[in-house]
Scaffold this motif. Structure first.
Motif, PDB file in Angstrom:
ATOM      1  N   ASN A   1     -27.798 -59.228  -9.169  1.00  0.00           N
ATOM      2  CA  ASN A   1     -27.789 -60.162 -10.653  1.00  0.00           C
ATOM      3  C   ASN A   1     -29.494 -60.183 -10.986  1.00  0.00           C
ATOM      4  O   ASN A   1     -29.936 -61.355 -11.134  1.00  0.00           O
ATOM      5  CB  ASN A   1     -27.389 -61.585 -10.061  1.00  0.00           C
ATOM      6  N   GLY A   2     -30.071 -58.917 -10.788  1.00  0.00           N
ATOM      7  CA  GLY A   2     -31.290 -58.936 -11.143  1.00  0.00           C
ATOM      8  C   GLY A   2     -32.571 -59.405 -10.203  1.00  0.00           C
ATOM      9  O   GLY A   2     -33.478 -59.371 -10.419  1.00  0.00           O
ATOM     10  N   ARG A   3     -32.104 -59.745  -8.865  1.00  0.00           N
ATOM     11  CA  ARG A   3     -33.035 -60.188  -7.859  1.00  0.00           C
ATOM     12  C   ARG A   3     -32.980 -59.240  -6.797  1.00  0.00           C
ATOM     13  O   ARG A   3     -31.666 -58.777  -6.287  1.00  0.00           O
ATOM     14  CB  ARG A   3     -32.741 -61.671  -7.443  1.00  0.00           C
ATOM     15  N   VAL A   4     -34.195 -58.641  -6.136  1.00  0.00           N
ATOM     16  CA  VAL A   4     -34.043 -57.700  -5.019  1.00  0.00           C
ATOM     17  C   VAL A   4     -33.204 -58.378  -3.865  1.00  0.00           C
ATOM     18  O   VAL A   4     -33.431 -59.795  -3.724  1.00  0.00           O
ATOM     19  CB  VAL A   4     -35.441 -57.472  -4.634  1.00  0.00           C
ATOM     20  N   ALA A   5     -32.433 -57.833  -3.162  1.00  0.00           N
ATOM     21  CA  ALA A   5     -31.740 -58.290  -2.069  1.00  0.00           C
ATOM     22  C   ALA A   5     -32.097 -57.654  -0.882  1.00  0.00           C
ATOM     23  O   ALA A   5     -32.265 -56.590  -0.906  1.00  0.00           O
ATOM     24  CB  ALA A   5     -30.347 -58.109  -2.440  1.00  0.00           C
ATOM     25  N   LYS A   6     -31.918 -58.433   0.209  1.00  0.00           N
ATOM     26  CA  LYS A   6     -31.951 -57.683   1.627  1.00  0.00           C
ATOM     27  C   LYS A   6     -30.555 -57.368   2.179  1.00  0.00           C
ATOM     28  O   LYS A   6     -29.573 -57.866   1.485  1.00  0.00           O
ATOM     29  CB  LYS A   6     -32.375 -59.142   2.489  1.00  0.00           C
ATOM     30  N   SER A   7     -30.449 -56.703   3.112  1.00  0.00           N
ATOM     31  CA  SER A   7     -28.985 -56.015   3.677  1.00  0.00           C
ATOM     32  C   SER A   7     -28.037 -57.294   3.894  1.00  0.00           C
ATOM     33  O   SER A   7     -26.858 -57.319   3.984  1.00  0.00           O
ATOM     34  CB  SER A   7     -29.289 -55.035   4.896  1.00  0.00           C
ATOM     35  N   SER A   8     -28.793 -58.458   4.443  1.00  0.00           N
ATOM     36  CA  SER A   8     -27.822 -59.633   4.865  1.00  0.00           C
ATOM     37  C   SER A   8     -27.578 -60.453   3.746  1.00  0.00           C
ATOM     38  O   SER A   8     -26.735 -61.427   3.943  1.00  0.00           O
ATOM     39  CB  SER A   8     -28.514 -60.597   5.898  1.00  0.00           C
ATOM     40  N   THR A   9     -27.750 -60.173   2.429  1.00  0.00           N
ATOM     41  CA  THR A   9     -27.642 -61.204   1.371  1.00  0.00           C
ATOM     42  C   THR A   9     -25.823 -61.314   1.270  1.00  0.00           C
ATOM     43  O   THR A   9     -25.232 -60.350   1.104  1.00  0.00           O
ATOM     44  CB  THR A   9     -28.308 -60.540   0.182  1.00  0.00           C
ATOM     45  N   ASP A  10     -25.534 -62.397   1.105  1.00  0.00           N
ATOM     46  CA  ASP A  10     -23.929 -62.800   0.875  1.00  0.00           C
ATOM     47  C   ASP A  10     -23.664 -62.313  -0.564  1.00  0.00           C
ATOM     48  O   ASP A  10     -24.339 -62.587  -1.344  1.00  0.00           O
ATOM     49  CB  ASP A  10     -23.558 -64.277   1.182  1.00  0.00           C
ATOM     50  N   LEU A  11     -22.368 -61.548  -0.898  1.00  0.00           N
ATOM     51  CA  LEU A  11     -22.049 -61.413  -2.120  1.00  0.00           C
ATOM     52  C   LEU A  11     -20.898 -62.446  -2.398  1.00  0.00           C
ATOM     53  O   LEU A  11     -20.089 -62.742  -1.406  1.00  0.00           O
ATOM     54  CB  LEU A  11     -21.363 -59.753  -2.096  1.00  0.00           C
ATOM     55  N   SER A  12     -20.582 -62.500  -3.484  1.00  0.00           N
ATOM     56  CA  SER A  12     -19.542 -63.129  -4.122  1.00  0.00           C
ATOM     57  C   SER A  12     -18.715 -62.248  -5.361  1.00  0.00           C
ATOM     58  O   SER A  12     -19.564 -61.289  -5.785  1.00  0.00           O
ATOM     59  CB  SER A  12     -19.941 -64.416  -4.825  1.00  0.00           C
ATOM     60  N   VAL A  13     -17.554 -62.553  -5.535  1.00  0.00           N
ATOM     61  CA  VAL A  13     -17.042 -61.818  -6.745  1.00  0.00           C
ATOM     62  C   VAL A  13     -17.580 -62.087  -7.936  1.00  0.00           C
ATOM     63  O   VAL A  13     -18.038 -63.270  -8.192  1.00  0.00           O
ATOM     64  CB  VAL A  13     -15.388 -62.119  -6.603  1.00  0.00           C
ATOM     65  N   GLY A  14     -17.859 -61.060  -8.726  1.00  0.00           N
ATOM     66  CA  GLY A  14     -18.557 -61.144 -10.052  1.00  0.00           C
ATOM     67  C   GLY A  14     -19.989 -60.851  -9.960  1.00  0.00           C
ATOM     68  O   GLY A  14     -20.722 -60.545 -10.833  1.00  0.00           O
ATOM     69  N   ASP A  15     -20.519 -60.518  -8.925  1.00  0.00           N
ATOM     70  CA  ASP A  15     -21.949 -60.327  -8.718  1.00  0.00           C
ATOM     71  C   ASP A  15     -22.027 -58.800  -9.303  1.00  0.00           C
ATOM     72  O   ASP A  15     -21.261 -58.130  -8.903  1.00  0.00           O
ATOM     73  CB  ASP A  15     -22.401 -60.299  -7.227  1.00  0.00           C
ATOM     74  N   LYS A  16     -23.503 -58.695  -9.760  1.00  0.00           N
ATOM     75  CA  LYS A  16     -23.497 -57.266 -10.240  1.00  0.00           C
ATOM     76  C   LYS A  16     -24.816 -56.595  -9.375  1.00  0.00           C
ATOM     77  O   LYS A  16     -25.702 -57.399  -8.956  1.00  0.00           O
ATOM     78  CB  LYS A  16     -24.257 -57.395 -11.688  1.00  0.00           C
ATOM     79  N   ILE A  17     -24.463 -55.677  -8.703  1.00  0.00           N
ATOM     80  CA  ILE A  17     -25.207 -54.778  -7.980  1.00  0.00           C
ATOM     81  C   ILE A  17     -25.899 -53.383  -8.522  1.00  0.00           C
ATOM     82  O   ILE A  17     -25.078 -52.888  -9.084  1.00  0.00           O
ATOM     83  CB  ILE A  17     -24.510 -54.221  -6.515  1.00  0.00           C
ATOM     84  N   THR A  18     -27.183 -53.489  -8.573  1.00  0.00           N
ATOM     85  CA  THR A  18     -27.948 -52.206  -9.108  1.00  0.00           C
ATOM     86  C   THR A  18     -28.573 -51.598  -7.936  1.00  0.00           C
ATOM     87  O   THR A  18     -29.570 -52.306  -7.230  1.00  0.00           O
ATOM     88  CB  THR A  18     -28.879 -52.638  -9.987  1.00  0.00           C
ATOM     89  N   ILE A  19     -28.411 -50.432  -7.670  1.00  0.00           N
ATOM     90  CA  ILE A  19     -28.927 -49.515  -6.651  1.00  0.00           C
ATOM     91  C   ILE A  19     -29.782 -48.569  -7.369  1.00  0.00           C
ATOM     92  O   ILE A  19     -29.343 -47.554  -8.160  1.00  0.00           O
ATOM     93  CB  ILE A  19     -27.864 -48.849  -5.744  1.00  0.00           C
ATOM     94  N   HIS A  20     -31.129 -48.438  -7.235  1.00  0.00           N
ATOM     95  CA  HIS A  20     -32.093 -47.467  -7.520  1.00  0.00           C
ATOM     96  C   HIS A  20     -32.163 -46.246  -6.627  1.00  0.00           C
ATOM     97  O   HIS A  20     -32.771 -46.429  -5.788  1.00  0.00           O
ATOM     98  CB  HIS A  20     -33.435 -48.311  -7.659  1.00  0.00           C
ATOM     99  N   PHE A  21     -31.445 -45.347  -6.997  1.00  0.00           N
ATOM    100  CA  PHE A  21     -31.435 -44.052  -6.152  1.00  0.00           C
ATOM    101  C   PHE A  21     -32.843 -43.187  -6.832  1.00  0.00           C
ATOM    102  O   PHE A  21     -33.410 -43.663  -7.789  1.00  0.00           O
ATOM    103  CB  PHE A  21     -30.261 -43.176  -6.526  1.00  0.00           C
ATOM    104  N   ALA A  22     -33.110 -42.104  -6.231  1.00  0.00           N
ATOM    105  CA  ALA A  22     -34.360 -41.597  -6.612  1.00  0.00           C
ATOM    106  C   ALA A  22     -34.270 -41.051  -8.249  1.00  0.00           C
ATOM    107  O   ALA A  22     -35.257 -41.347  -8.762  1.00  0.00           O
ATOM    108  CB  ALA A  22     -34.523 -40.185  -5.806  1.00  0.00           C
TER     109      ALA A  22
END
Length: 79
Positions: free
Chosen positions: A31-52
């Motif tokens: 949801n636009g905020r940098v996340a750590k691996s332990s961040t809890d997810l909820s249904v409806g969250d938007k995940i953005t992954i920055h690949f190379a």
């Protein structure tokens, strides 16, 4: 559910250790905020992954502890 486990179970990233490394380097946002691996997810969250070379965005549709290969795609929707 933890971010790294979701990425592994949904088969977006093949290994949980790789998902953890990517998240801990600051390459994943929820949801636009940098996340750590332990961040809890909820249904409806938007995940953005920055690949190379590109960015991939997914919306969480379902949280399951285990899933079969065919059902993994039902856990998210690519945006």
């Amino acid at each position: 559910m933890r971010l790294d486990k979701f990425l592994k179970v949904s088969r977006i990233i093949k290994r949980r250790t790789v998902a953890k490394e990517v998240a801990d380097k600051g390459r994943i946002e929820i949801n636009g905020r940098v996340a750590k691996s332990s961040t809890d997810l909820s249904v409806g969250d938007k995940i953005t992954i920055h690949f190379a070379a590109k960015d991939s965005t997914f919306e969480v549709l379902n949280l399951q502890d285990t899933t079969k290969k065919n059902d993994a795609e039902l856990m998210y929707r690519e945006l």
